[in-house]
Design a protein around this motif. Sequence first.
Motif, short mmCIF file in Angstrom:
data_model
loop_
_atom_site.label_atom_id
_atom_site.label_comp_id
_atom_site.label_asym_id
_atom_site.label_seq_id
_atom_site.Cartn_x
_atom_site.Cartn_y
_atom_site.Cartn_z
N ASP A 127 0.82 -1.22 0.00
CA ASP A 127 0.00 0.00 0.00
C ASP A 127 0.86 1.26 0.00
OD1 ASP A 127 -2.33 -1.38 -0.10
OD2 ASP A 127 -2.79 -1.22 2.04
N LEU A 128 2.06 1.14 0.54
CA LEU A 128 2.96 2.28 0.60
C LEU A 128 3.31 2.81 -0.79
CD1 LEU A 128 4.56 3.82 2.89
CD2 LEU A 128 6.48 2.31 2.37
N LEU A 129 3.36 1.88 -1.75
CA LEU A 129 3.72 2.23 -3.12
C LEU A 129 2.50 2.40 -4.02
CD1 LEU A 129 6.04 0.19 -1.87
CD2 LEU A 129 7.07 0.60 -4.07
N SER A 130 1.33 2.36 -3.42
CA SER A 130 0.09 2.46 -4.20
C SER A 130 -0.18 3.89 -4.63
CB SER A 130 -1.08 1.95 -3.36
OG SER A 130 -2.32 2.34 -3.91
N PRO A 131 -0.84 4.09 -5.80
CA PRO A 131 -1.24 5.44 -6.21
C PRO A 131 -2.23 6.09 -5.25
CG PRO A 131 -1.36 3.89 -8.06
CD PRO A 131 -1.14 3.08 -6.82
N LYS A 132 -2.84 5.28 -4.37
CA LYS A 132 -3.81 5.81 -3.42
C LYS A 132 -3.15 6.33 -2.14
CE LYS A 132 -7.62 2.88 -5.05
NZ LYS A 132 -8.63 1.87 -4.66
N HIS A 133 -1.88 6.01 -1.93
CA HIS A 133 -1.18 6.49 -0.75
C HIS A 133 -0.96 7.99 -0.87
CE1 HIS A 133 2.07 7.07 2.20
NE2 HIS A 133 1.60 5.99 2.79
N PHE A 134 -0.90 8.70 0.25
CA PHE A 134 -0.80 10.16 0.19
C PHE A 134 0.51 10.62 -0.45
CE2 PHE A 134 1.36 9.65 4.28
CZ PHE A 134 2.35 10.62 4.22
N PHE A 135 1.56 9.77 -0.43
CA PHE A 135 2.79 10.14 -1.11
C PHE A 135 2.53 10.38 -2.60
CE2 PHE A 135 5.79 8.08 2.15
CZ PHE A 135 6.14 9.31 2.67
N ALA A 136 1.70 9.53 -3.18
CA ALA A 136 1.35 9.69 -4.60
C ALA A 136 0.27 10.74 -4.78
CB ALA A 136 0.91 8.35 -5.19
N GLN A 137 -0.74 10.72 -3.91
CA GLN A 137 -1.85 11.65 -4.02
C GLN A 137 -1.40 13.10 -3.87
OE1 GLN A 137 -5.32 11.05 -4.45
NE2 GLN A 137 -4.76 8.96 -5.01
N GLU A 138 -0.46 13.35 -2.97
CA GLU A 138 0.02 14.71 -2.73
C GLU A 138 1.24 15.04 -3.57
OE1 GLU A 138 -1.58 16.88 -0.84
OE2 GLU A 138 -3.09 15.36 -0.40
N ARG A 139 1.55 14.18 -4.53
CA ARG A 139 2.66 14.41 -5.47
C ARG A 139 3.98 14.65 -4.73
NH1 ARG A 139 1.29 15.36 -10.57
NH2 ARG A 139 2.96 16.88 -10.95
N ILE A 140 4.27 13.73 -3.80
CA ILE A 140 5.54 13.77 -3.08
C ILE A 140 6.51 12.77 -3.70
CG2 ILE A 140 6.66 13.39 -0.85
CD1 ILE A 140 4.03 14.28 0.47
N ILE A 141 6.05 11.53 -3.87
CA ILE A 141 6.86 10.49 -4.49
C ILE A 141 6.00 9.74 -5.50
CG2 ILE A 141 8.24 8.41 -4.13
CD1 ILE A 141 8.59 9.27 -1.23
N ALA A 142 6.57 9.42 -6.65
CA ALA A 142 5.88 8.63 -7.66
C ALA A 142 6.68 7.36 -7.92
CB ALA A 142 5.73 9.42 -8.96
N LEU A 143 5.98 6.26 -8.11
CA LEU A 143 6.61 5.01 -8.53
C LEU A 143 6.47 4.92 -10.04
CD1 LEU A 143 7.93 2.26 -7.95
CD2 LEU A 143 5.63 1.31 -7.68
N GLU A 144 7.59 4.98 -10.73
CA GLU A 144 7.59 4.95 -12.19
C GLU A 144 7.01 3.63 -12.70
OE1 GLU A 144 10.96 6.12 -15.46
OE2 GLU A 144 11.45 4.51 -14.07
#
Length: 439
Positions: A127-144
């Motif tokens: 879940d940490l690497l999911s697009p639904k995690h706030f890292f992805a939602q808030e555009r902090i980290i993206a998994l290519e």
Amino acid sequence: MMNNLALALEYLRAYTVWRLTSAPGESSTEPPTLPLFDADEATVFTSLVAQTQLSEVELIYLMVALAPHLQPGFFDALIRDCLPDGGEFPEFGGVRGANHRGLLPTGETALYILAGNDLQKRLALYDLLSPKHFFAQERIIALEGPKPGEPHLSGRLIPHAEVMELLITGTVSLPPFSMEFPAEHIQTAMEWDDLVLHPNTLQQIQEIQHWMTHSETLLHKWGMRKKVKPGFRALFYGPPGTGKTLTASLLGKSTNKDVFRIDLSRVVSKYIGETEKNLATLFDKAENKDWILFFDEADALFGKRTDIRDAHDKYANQEVAYLLQRIESYNGLVILATNQRANIDDAFVRRFQAIIHFPMPRAEERLRIWRSTFPPQLQIADDVDWLQVAARYELTGAGILNVAHYCAIEALADQSYLLTLPRLEKGILREYAKEGKVV
């Protein structure tokens, strides 16, 4: 004493060494203890950790993504020290870049450091690497995205460029106009008192200001977020030079928000899919920035629709649908401007909370503009009757400003510093000629 960012990087170093030196499938020692951060440190990193309330796992994941940007050889040095015999180490993941010579972490790198080869722990961290995690939602980290046919987590961990800039410099610079970002940052030195509009227009502008002031209370404290869409959408229409762009600039200035003018005629492409791509880049950049987006010449995309006769008509409708979807999901103020309301398809009207007419200024409004436009250093001759000038000549505010500019330059050139009626009328006739009008 190290600052919090340096402490976090050292913690990641110690944690990675612990993972690399542990026997496969077991941990002979306890992992390093999370350092005690200085909560009073006034840095972007400290604020980010505090505001997002990062867990220990999330902090490590964040630092894995940031490490090569802070210390280019970070992972290579650790692997070299912990595994001096070298050899392949596929469990650790990581890739090499085109120009960067160090190891760049992937999703596999993060999971290995956090869970080793423990499948159950690894699955729990997906879940940490999911697009639904706030890292992805808030555009902090993206998994290519991975290469075709390769494992899902083989893509690079990419911290957002603005996050890196914020951490390094403390600020985020505004994007310059370019093909990738077809929007121009606009500002004005003028104030609300300098803007002369019809009273009805001013009243509707004040309604937008009220939304900008109270939207957070309405959506969150009053619970309307479940019932209404985020953001505010307004349509400005009226002849050129009547104050549409200036109003957008003043709305930004008075609320301390950046305003970007997007000329849709530059965004729309004849190549299928390019328009959506251009718009996606624009809205992705604007997301969560609270910018005011001002779409000039909106009828370039929102014009009257025709029956679908070929593939180009079909894709044109898709472009409109895509823009509408992005505008309606944007949580800030979006203003579309056009010279003629009739140019905008009626089907789009319901999408706007406000439709505001910017008419040609009436005589009384022109009088105010004439009296306030000329510099105080310019002496006004006795033969200039502003009341008569305002009644006789129908000009927009922009047109009057052009006349004032011409007259002031001429007065400086002949060093008379005087505005006479003949000079004023000459400037007005020049402006009429430019607009194709006759007296």
